[in-house]
Design a protein around this motif. Sequence first.
Motif, short mmCIF file in Angstrom:
data_model
loop_
_atom_site.label_atom_id
_atom_site.label_comp_id
_atom_site.label_asym_id
_atom_site.label_seq_id
_atom_site.Cartn_x
_atom_site.Cartn_y
_atom_site.Cartn_z
N ILE A 63 0.76 -1.17 -0.11
CA ILE A 63 0.10 0.03 -0.06
C ILE A 63 0.99 1.16 -0.19
O ILE A 63 0.68 2.34 -0.66
N ASP A 64 2.19 1.22 0.59
CA ASP A 64 2.87 2.26 0.85
C ASP A 64 4.37 1.54 1.40
O ASP A 64 4.30 0.19 1.56
N PRO A 65 5.26 2.10 1.58
CA PRO A 65 6.55 1.46 2.12
C PRO A 65 6.35 0.77 3.38
O PRO A 65 7.44 -0.16 3.64
N VAL A 66 5.52 0.97 4.20
CA VAL A 66 5.43 0.09 5.43
C VAL A 66 4.16 -0.67 5.42
O VAL A 66 4.19 -1.33 6.39
N ARG A 67 3.18 -0.61 4.67
CA ARG A 67 2.01 -1.41 4.45
C ARG A 67 1.70 -2.05 3.71
O ARG A 67 2.18 -1.82 2.44
N SER A 69 1.35 4.12 -2.61
CA SER A 69 2.20 5.35 -2.40
C SER A 69 3.88 5.10 -2.04
O SER A 69 4.12 4.17 -1.64
N GLY A 70 4.54 5.90 -2.58
CA GLY A 70 5.88 5.73 -2.58
C GLY A 70 6.30 6.37 -1.11
O GLY A 70 7.56 6.27 -0.78
N GLN A 71 5.39 7.00 -0.55
CA GLN A 71 5.81 7.18 0.95
C GLN A 71 4.96 6.89 2.02
O GLN A 71 3.76 6.55 1.43
#
Length: 397
Positions: A200-204, A283-285
Amino acid sequence: MLAGKRILLIIGGGIAAYKALELIRLIQKAGGTVVPVLTRAGAQFVTPLSVGALAGAKVYQDLFNLTDEAEMGHIQLSRAADLVVVAPATADLLSKMATGRADDLASTLLLATDKRVLVAPAMNVRMWGHPATRRNLGVLQGDGVLVVGPDEGEMACGEYGPGRMAEPVAIVEAIGVALGGGPLAGRHVIVTSGPTHEPIDPVRYIANRSSGAQGTAIAAALRDLGARVTFVTGPAVVPAPFGVTVVAVETAREMASAVQAALPADAAVMAAAVADWHVANASGQKMKKDGSGVGPALEFAENPDILAVVSKGPSRPRLVVGFAAETTDVVAHATAKRARKGCDWIVANDVSPGTGIMGGAENAVVVISDAGAEAWPRMGKDAVARRLAAKIAGALA
């Protein structure tokens, strides 16, 4: 399977040494001959008389035996065998092997041999999990030493967990694999396993509850029958089996690419729980809350259909096995999936809440093929894997 093969069997000191007697019998039943080496500690659990009587051969024990060493007996012993097997392989023996110690006949043989070595570890659960043992095992596997087991179960000391020596039948199967035997010798099988993680993003990420246990067990069972296995695994909870080519991936698209790169193959077993969709607007962030109380709108795109692509592609394996995890109308949904995907078999199971199958130790499957739906009783995932591997071997024979 072992006709004409000579096995140098080193029996270490542990309560599991009694299993070495049955191992000798099974090796001989498979056509092999056994040259036994009994360590000083091993002789505390089984006698030279019982070992020698079963092996029908002299039992070697002493590095400094004048008669044996007149012709450098430890060198001859270590190199005259087709395979060196250590069973049980105690924590002490593994430590000696990893550090190159040679202070008795067994450790000297292991250091002097130019043949492959297979170890069957056996020790207390705490000893097996100790960092020193894990470190030693890593060194040995890096040196090319093969490992079978250990199993999980009740210990002689009363504790429960991994550390029980593999059963003699499993050790004989591993010997056959090490010597290039087994009904799947010369066959290449691709196995996919585990979940995929869709960022989903870098941490999820989005994932599912698959542990990878069933796919891992299948890869090990196929390996034990002699197959060359390419194991394409997502981020599984369980470790990958030894003796297979591991390709670690994260997303469904990475898995699809890895499977295509592994072709051609004689068979493909698509056991992975692959996500149907990925997040198209990942997302990339790291996404942040903005205080509005409204979550981000995620857009989804369909992932590659790995099973259909393999089943219908130009490099189609001779046998393609799919998996179907269902929560309702298991047989009907799996039968429709088989027709839609074009695979030969579908292994279906009910993963609805309460079954404990997804992420659990047991499975209850229905194998759907041209012959109809074959329901198997609920059993451990290792047992399911062995039965499926034998069925695959029969289909490829």
